[in-house]
Design an enzyme around this catalytic site. Sequence first.
Site, PDB file in Angstrom:
ATOM      1  N   HIS A  92       0.851  -1.187   0.000  1.00 25.50           N
ATOM      2  CA  HIS A  92       0.000   0.000   0.000  1.00 25.50           C
ATOM      3  C   HIS A  92       0.895   1.248   0.000  1.00 25.50           C
ATOM      4  O   HIS A  92       1.952   1.265   0.630  1.00 25.50           O
ATOM      5  CB  HIS A  92      -0.909  -0.007   1.245  1.00 25.50           C
ATOM      6  CG  HIS A  92      -2.003   1.016   1.156  1.00 25.50           C
ATOM      7  ND1 HIS A  92      -1.774   2.356   1.354  1.00 25.50           N
ATOM      8  CD2 HIS A  92      -3.325   0.907   0.878  1.00 25.50           C
ATOM      9  CE1 HIS A  92      -2.913   3.014   1.193  1.00 25.50           C
ATOM     10  NE2 HIS A  92      -3.871   2.163   0.898  1.00 25.50           N
ATOM     11  N   GLU A 149      -4.179   2.077  -7.252  1.00 28.56           N
ATOM     12  CA  GLU A 149      -4.435   3.103  -6.250  1.00 28.56           C
ATOM     13  C   GLU A 149      -3.653   4.381  -6.564  1.00 28.56           C
ATOM     14  O   GLU A 149      -2.530   4.557  -6.059  1.00 28.56           O
ATOM     15  CB  GLU A 149      -4.007   2.577  -4.879  1.00 28.56           C
ATOM     16  CG  GLU A 149      -4.784   1.358  -4.454  1.00 28.56           C
ATOM     17  CD  GLU A 149      -5.321   1.543  -3.054  1.00 28.56           C
ATOM     18  OE1 GLU A 149      -6.527   1.355  -2.871  1.00 28.56           O
ATOM     19  OE2 GLU A 149      -4.548   1.909  -2.161  1.00 28.56           O
TER      20      GLU A 149
END
Length: 219
Positions: A92, A149
């Site tokens: 992430h 993302e």
Amino acid sequence: MKYFIANWKSNLTLTEAQHWIEELVSPESNSQQIIIAPPFTLVAELSKHLTNLHQVALAVQDLSPYPAGSYTGAISVRNIEGLTVTYVIVGHSERRRYFHETHAEVAMKVTQALEHDLTPILCIDDEYLLAQAVALDPEMLSKCIVAYEPLEAIGSGLNQPIDDVVKVVQQIREVCQPVAVVYGGSVDAENVAQYLAVTDGVLVGGASLAVEEFSKLLS
Ligand code: PGA
């Protein structure tokens, strides 16, 4: 299959998590898969509830790049054995940014996950898509769910224009040939439909914290 991944990040207390899971109405449809990614401290509690819920699975938000052993503070795959965890979020951008994770470490985490039958949810941004892809061998990539993302869309309310998402998702499908591609970045009940139309699901941060709001994404 459409994946709805709730990434709680460092939010929610035990009491809040218990309320969340009790109020969740699991999907009737077999084509919706909810994946809850709580902080490590809440995984054991939530795993007790899973047997009563249809189409709901658990993820951890991170994993040690090392196996079980002398790595103080790290959570290894062995630590989560028996907790009905099926997925693990790796790479992430918040891990890369605040904890300085490198592509090589992300690759080690993916290796750990796959060796223990956990499906990695590999987060990438178009800027480093190719560098990320090169760090992982193609066979590993093909076993991941890849989450696109874009950095500027995360937690900002500036969800990515759909045309960009279509372009990058196509590139990810070609380069990585993954299990599925999902989009993450300021997804909410208002904008979710357009992303579901062109991806295999969504990774949701802010709008996953209240179960009422998260449930609206499913309808
Ligand atoms: P957000 O977070 O939905 O709050 O933008 C998404 C993510 O970080 O995965």
